[in-house]
Enzyme design. Sequence first.
Site, PDB file in Angstrom:
ATOM      1  N   LEU A 126       0.852  -1.095  -0.095  1.00  0.00           N
ATOM      2  CA  LEU A 126       0.027   0.110   0.032  1.00  0.00           C
ATOM      3  C   LEU A 126       0.920   1.425  -0.006  1.00  0.00           C
ATOM      4  CD1 LEU A 126      -2.766   1.491   0.160  1.00  0.00           C
ATOM      5  CD2 LEU A 126      -2.481   1.148   2.451  1.00  0.00           C
ATOM      6  N   ASP A 127       0.649   2.046  -0.809  1.00  0.00           N
ATOM      7  CA  ASP A 127       1.283   3.344  -1.111  1.00  0.00           C
ATOM      8  C   ASP A 127       2.862   3.448  -1.186  1.00  0.00           C
ATOM      9  OD1 ASP A 127      -1.062   4.415  -0.925  1.00  0.00           O
ATOM     10  OD2 ASP A 127      -1.036   5.084   1.076  1.00  0.00           O
ATOM     11  N   GLU A 128       3.314   2.087  -1.656  1.00  0.00           N
ATOM     12  CA  GLU A 128       4.883   1.822  -1.512  1.00  0.00           C
ATOM     13  C   GLU A 128       5.504   1.597  -2.919  1.00  0.00           C
ATOM     14  OE1 GLU A 128       7.020   2.252   0.640  1.00  0.00           O
ATOM     15  OE2 GLU A 128       5.748   2.055   2.317  1.00  0.00           O
TER      16      GLU A 128
END
Lengths: 278, 278, 278, 278
Positions: free
Chosen positions: A222-224
């Site tokens: 996530l968001d990486e």
Amino acid sequence: MERKILRTECPDSKGLIAQITSICFQHQLNIIRNTEYVDPVSGQFYMRTELEGQFDDDRLLSELDFILPAGSERSLHSATKRKRVVILVTKESHCLGDILMKVFDGSLQLDIVAVLGNYNDLAGLAERFSIPFHHICHQQLSRQAHEQAMLELIEHYAPDYLVLAKFMRILTPDFVGRFPERIINIHHSFLPAFIGAKPYQQAFERGVKIIGATAHFVNNELDEGPIIEQMVSRVDHNYSAQDMAKAGRDVEKAALSRALQLIQEDRVFVHGNKTVLL
Amino acid sequence: MERKILRTECPDSKGLIAQITSICFQHQLNIIRNTEYVDPVSGQFYMRTELEGQFDDDRLLSELDFILPAGSERSLHSATKRKRVVILVTKESHCLGDILMKVFDGSLQLDIVAVLGNYNDLAGLAERFSIPFHHICHQQLSRQAHEQAMLELIEHYAPDYLVLAKFMRILTPDFVGRFPERIINIHHSFLPAFIGAKPYQQAFERGVKIIGATAHFVNNELDEGPIIEQMVSRVDHNYSAQDMAKAGRDVEKAALSRALQLIQEDRVFVHGNKTVLL
Amino acid sequence: MERKILRTECPDSKGLIAQITSICFQHQLNIIRNTEYVDPVSGQFYMRTELEGQFDDDRLLSELDFILPAGSERSLHSATKRKRVVILVTKESHCLGDILMKVFDGSLQLDIVAVLGNYNDLAGLAERFSIPFHHICHQQLSRQAHEQAMLELIEHYAPDYLVLAKFMRILTPDFVGRFPERIINIHHSFLPAFIGAKPYQQAFERGVKIIGATAHFVNNELDEGPIIEQMVSRVDHNYSAQDMAKAGRDVEKAALSRALQLIQEDRVFVHGNKTVLL
Amino acid sequence: MERKILRTECPDSKGLIAQITSICFQHQLNIIRNTEYVDPVSGQFYMRTELEGQFDDDRLLSELDFILPAGSERSLHSATKRKRVVILVTKESHCLGDILMKVFDGSLQLDIVAVLGNYNDLAGLAERFSIPFHHICHQQLSRQAHEQAMLELIEHYAPDYLVLAKFMRILTPDFVGRFPERIINIHHSFLPAFIGAKPYQQAFERGVKIIGATAHFVNNELDEGPIIEQMVSRVDHNYSAQDMAKAGRDVEKAALSRALQLIQEDRVFVHGNKTVLL
């Protein structure tokens, strides 16, 4: 006279630029611009070559294959062919609206083949620009069933990229895995600050003086995923969390449309969890 | 293993990159970074190649001469050798101070061989950093005599560049003509706005919302030489002309030191009245 | 004619601005600039009033006390008196050098009363500007003993503020507790991204496109005190972690010196874990 | 509970803030935000007061008139009422499109009552957003007749402001004189650089490293009216004049829409040939 982009990615070795540009020269191709990067840690070589002339694609690529080491990737892209994108949205209009308007006025040379919303709110906006809008409601569907319905629709349009323009649902690893380095998301914070939900509320509570937005490839963290572009905007104590969110729209739009332009121009290379922009 | 910068400038023709990089390859030199630009109007080709390896300068250059068209310029520069600069000042300390401090802390890899002032005010500052300061007062001297005195001193130091760090006198064409593309000035406006005297006063009177500074080569047109770098800063109605001047110091420093870094790294090419930064 | 800054902080109520400015008017004081902020959540009122005239401080303050609610804070500061600061450093020179130079050239109106280093490296730099440098080595001393030695020295100089200009040691709660809202640190990241050690290495590994720096008050949560100023700078794939650190110096300097200027001008109010800048 | 903006402009005198805010207090109005400016040269006082409560407009204004010096201007504006604007365009869509989209998504709270074009190109765009578009062709009409036709149409819509969103014709003094401080233009350069025609071509030829855009009130000096907002964007040697124009679109849009937001919020005061933004 055509214009094409040659993208090369391989382990570095001495003489690579000379060898590749020599082949281009033998093909009587003119180099408009050549940009390359060698990662000093991994020793990986990346090159983007903007070429002009008469192309014999198959012969050019096979001659390159002859000199490039094993494990190389190389591809040739028309500089004028528009990438096909499907845009996924929820309810917020500013990112979709910005992309639609930039395509309309010629600032962005994409081909928006469809807009897909899990709510119906933005149907009217897409239709104003004669773009097909599909409402695939996630309610009363399992996550799998919802994604399956989206996949079928997306497959139909055969896009080069999926753009999450404030699409507020988390995609499953299975879905993401079908589009490696082909899903672009706009996250409403300056990553890695404020990962996860409600970043403007988090930013407000922390009392930051600058907010930001991050356009990145989606992977299964996530968001990486690899960051393509980031932009920021100053705020001050007068900004409520809502004011920050409103001010944030401008940076979200700007970062996302800049990322899409880099994609359209074949400038984005992925190197591990980072991007190289040539 | 040494690192050097090869600079090439010549009329464009197909295959130039291939030919030049092939010669580098034959010399077993590794290309760390290669950047090039072809001016689409004039067809002039510029290339900066960062090389690493064992250099045989003479042979490399003569092999290049063999393939380059007539009228080409090429040169090879050590990436680690510091450029020698003489800094000319009047009374204001911020630009000189910034350069001295950046050289001191290693941000800027120049060799400041001397500071020359038409006033004595900054002698103490230069001396704090153990740099020779020479006061050549312009009063009671004709312009020619003053410049002659400066020239003799400058000659003694044999600098690569002269830096006008808020040197508030206009140099004669004769003086300027002796240092083509070797004098760098910082002008306290966003050129070409507010050419000439008192730019902050002019900016204040016009009610601009942004002020700027311009680092440029000096030629014989006042404030008209090739621009190397420009920077800006926001102002508002609260700023008096003096406040603008004070805020302007930061952009002046930043633009000048950025220009000097580009110079130090052999990135600045002059193309007519413009610069190409590779 | 003197110029003073009146700072007021209290729970909001209708008529506060009218009451406070009426008292200033009765004192025949001219209001040069008045800025106020009411926090909509907590209902706390903050006001900074720049006044000019003949001051009877005691009478002005006691008249204000008469109308202000219980729990109010108000203070009157000379606009021209320089804040006394002690600067704590380790080995890196760029922040100290920038402050020294800005005080030297008049950009920053602070009074640097001493520099205190846990290494001796920057002694020469401080001495160039005739500022006393004290080396209090932390080696072979317990943390308590080291802080005690620093405290005694600091007490001697009676500073208004402590400035941590790349002071690379963590201070104990006991030490920090003695200087509430009086210690200013520069952190080399865009907080809250990259809290803790080696932020540039972390930024490099994450592949961010923008780096930043944060000037903040120190409290007992590591890197969590109220943020005064943040600044950012673009980076790209060409930047190594070392390059980012080098580019970061410029934003660190700029953010710290901007924070110090706000402090000097009595513009910084602390509101919970945030600052209000008036 | 209503929210209104009180704007005051008059010669400065001691006690003005106290007197004005006292009247507001007597009306039991809460001050949400108060911003003021005194021009140190002319001694003119400007204040914007954001008020909340129950308003008796007539009584409030007449009480203010009682205390304000002769020659004062004061006015009370609903904070929620949208300004009515007529937008004038030629062929370029980006500024119009940006305003339409921002009004659509709620970022800009204007009421676009009509779009008027001297060409027909943007009719479809306006109509997509259900805004009346009028084509008043300038060909085969004298300048007077063309402006007369525009005036009649504009009068019909009774706008608060005219917005020249890339309207590429010069208006006569007579036309301009009818809308003092009510015509807002976006000029495609960082004024006062590159006044007049083809600013991007001029910028390209000068080799600037930053381009800009200026939103300003129109008066009868070409490109010389009071500047409301300016924005800039970096360019480099790779930019052709056309590339600069394309990059410039983003700053043009941003500067114009920021100016319109300031107008909508009653923040713009005109002071001679400058603006004060409160």
